[in-house]
Write a protein that holds these residues in place. Structure first.
Motif, short mmCIF file in Angstrom:
data_model
loop_
_atom_site.label_atom_id
_atom_site.label_comp_id
_atom_site.label_asym_id
_atom_site.label_seq_id
_atom_site.Cartn_x
_atom_site.Cartn_y
_atom_site.Cartn_z
N PRO A 1 -14.53 35.15 -23.80
CA PRO A 1 -13.38 34.31 -24.14
C PRO A 1 -13.33 33.08 -23.23
N LYS A 2 -12.86 31.98 -23.78
CA LYS A 2 -12.77 30.73 -23.02
C LYS A 2 -11.34 30.38 -22.66
N TYR A 3 -10.37 31.00 -23.33
CA TYR A 3 -8.97 30.61 -23.15
C TYR A 3 -8.16 31.78 -22.60
N SER A 4 -7.54 31.57 -21.47
CA SER A 4 -6.70 32.60 -20.87
C SER A 4 -5.37 32.68 -21.62
N LEU A 5 -4.62 33.73 -21.35
CA LEU A 5 -3.30 33.87 -21.95
C LEU A 5 -2.42 32.69 -21.57
N ASP A 6 -2.47 32.27 -20.31
CA ASP A 6 -1.66 31.12 -19.88
C ASP A 6 -2.03 29.86 -20.65
N TRP B 1 -24.62 44.14 -38.05
CA TRP B 1 -23.34 44.22 -37.36
C TRP B 1 -22.84 45.65 -37.32
N ARG B 2 -21.99 45.90 -36.38
CA ARG B 2 -21.23 47.15 -36.35
C ARG B 2 -20.07 47.00 -37.34
N PRO B 3 -19.49 48.09 -37.79
CA PRO B 3 -18.36 47.97 -38.73
C PRO B 3 -17.15 47.27 -38.12
N VAL B 4 -16.94 47.42 -36.80
CA VAL B 4 -15.76 46.84 -36.16
C VAL B 4 -16.11 46.31 -34.78
N TYR B 5 -15.63 45.12 -34.48
CA TYR B 5 -15.68 44.57 -33.13
C TYR B 5 -14.26 44.18 -32.75
N ASN B 6 -13.82 44.60 -31.59
CA ASN B 6 -12.55 44.11 -31.06
C ASN B 6 -12.82 42.80 -30.34
N VAL B 7 -11.99 41.83 -30.55
CA VAL B 7 -12.11 40.54 -29.87
C VAL B 7 -10.82 40.34 -29.10
N GLY B 8 -10.94 40.31 -27.79
CA GLY B 8 -9.74 40.17 -26.98
C GLY B 8 -9.99 39.25 -25.80
N PRO B 9 -8.94 39.03 -25.05
CA PRO B 9 -9.08 38.20 -23.85
C PRO B 9 -9.84 38.96 -22.78
N ASP B 10 -10.01 38.33 -21.63
CA ASP B 10 -10.73 39.02 -20.57
C ASP B 10 -10.00 40.28 -20.13
N GLU B 11 -10.73 41.15 -19.44
CA GLU B 11 -10.18 42.45 -19.09
C GLU B 11 -8.96 42.36 -18.19
N SER B 12 -8.80 41.28 -17.46
CA SER B 12 -7.66 41.15 -16.54
C SER B 12 -6.36 40.85 -17.28
N CYS B 13 -6.43 40.70 -18.59
CA CYS B 13 -5.26 40.30 -19.36
C CYS B 13 -4.65 41.46 -20.13
N THR B 14 -4.45 42.57 -19.46
CA THR B 14 -3.74 43.68 -20.07
C THR B 14 -2.37 43.72 -19.43
N CYS B 15 -1.35 43.50 -20.22
CA CYS B 15 0.00 43.46 -19.66
C CYS B 15 0.97 44.07 -20.67
N ILE C 1 -4.53 36.81 -27.97
CA ILE C 1 -5.81 36.13 -27.93
C ILE C 1 -5.68 34.77 -28.61
N ASP C 2 -6.40 33.84 -28.09
CA ASP C 2 -6.37 32.49 -28.62
C ASP C 2 -7.21 32.41 -29.90
N PRO C 3 -6.70 31.77 -30.93
CA PRO C 3 -7.46 31.65 -32.19
C PRO C 3 -8.81 30.98 -32.01
N ARG C 4 -8.93 30.10 -31.03
CA ARG C 4 -10.22 29.45 -30.77
C ARG C 4 -11.25 30.46 -30.29
N ASP C 5 -10.81 31.48 -29.55
CA ASP C 5 -11.73 32.53 -29.12
C ASP C 5 -12.14 33.41 -30.31
N ILE C 6 -11.22 33.64 -31.23
CA ILE C 6 -11.56 34.40 -32.43
C ILE C 6 -12.61 33.64 -33.24
N ALA C 7 -12.41 32.34 -33.39
CA ALA C 7 -13.38 31.51 -34.12
C ALA C 7 -14.75 31.57 -33.46
N GLN C 8 -14.77 31.55 -32.13
CA GLN C 8 -16.04 31.64 -31.40
C GLN C 8 -16.73 32.97 -31.70
N ALA C 9 -15.98 34.06 -31.74
CA ALA C 9 -16.55 35.38 -32.02
C ALA C 9 -17.11 35.43 -33.45
#
Length: 103
Positions: A83-88, A20-34, A1-9
């Protein structure tokens, strides 16, 4: 995940008045599981496209089969995170930072 997306979250969390919930996962879009190997191949390919030469991936056989990816559906549905930034784009920006550092 891009640090800029983490900052956005984090900013979304700071701006919300709801509890807030105790935990939120912050990840790229769903198509980015590899797999890690697929991710390594992507890094090598983008690096070669940007002129960083050939890189060999060495595979060491282990009993570990890991994929990269997080389920960020909770923060998406509750806070509208997208997220705004893809893995690429993230990989390209890392290579660009490396190039600037050595120029």
């Amino acid at each position: 995940i891009d640090p800029r997306d983490i900052a956005q979250a984090v900013m979304l969390l700071c701006e919300t008045n709801d509890s807030w919930r105790p935990v939120y996962n912050v990840g790229p879009d769903e198509s980015c599981t590899c797999s890690l190997l697929e991710m390594a191949r992507k890094v090598v390919s983008i690096g070669e496209e940007l002129g960083f030469g050939n890189t060999e991936i060495k595979i060491v056989e282990k009993d570990i089969h890991q994929t990269a990816g997080l389920d960020s559906s909770l923060i998406r549905s509750e806070l509208g995170y997208e997220p705004k930034y893809s893995l690429d784009l993230m990989i390209k920006s890392l290579f660009e930072m490396k190039r600037k550092k050595h120029d």
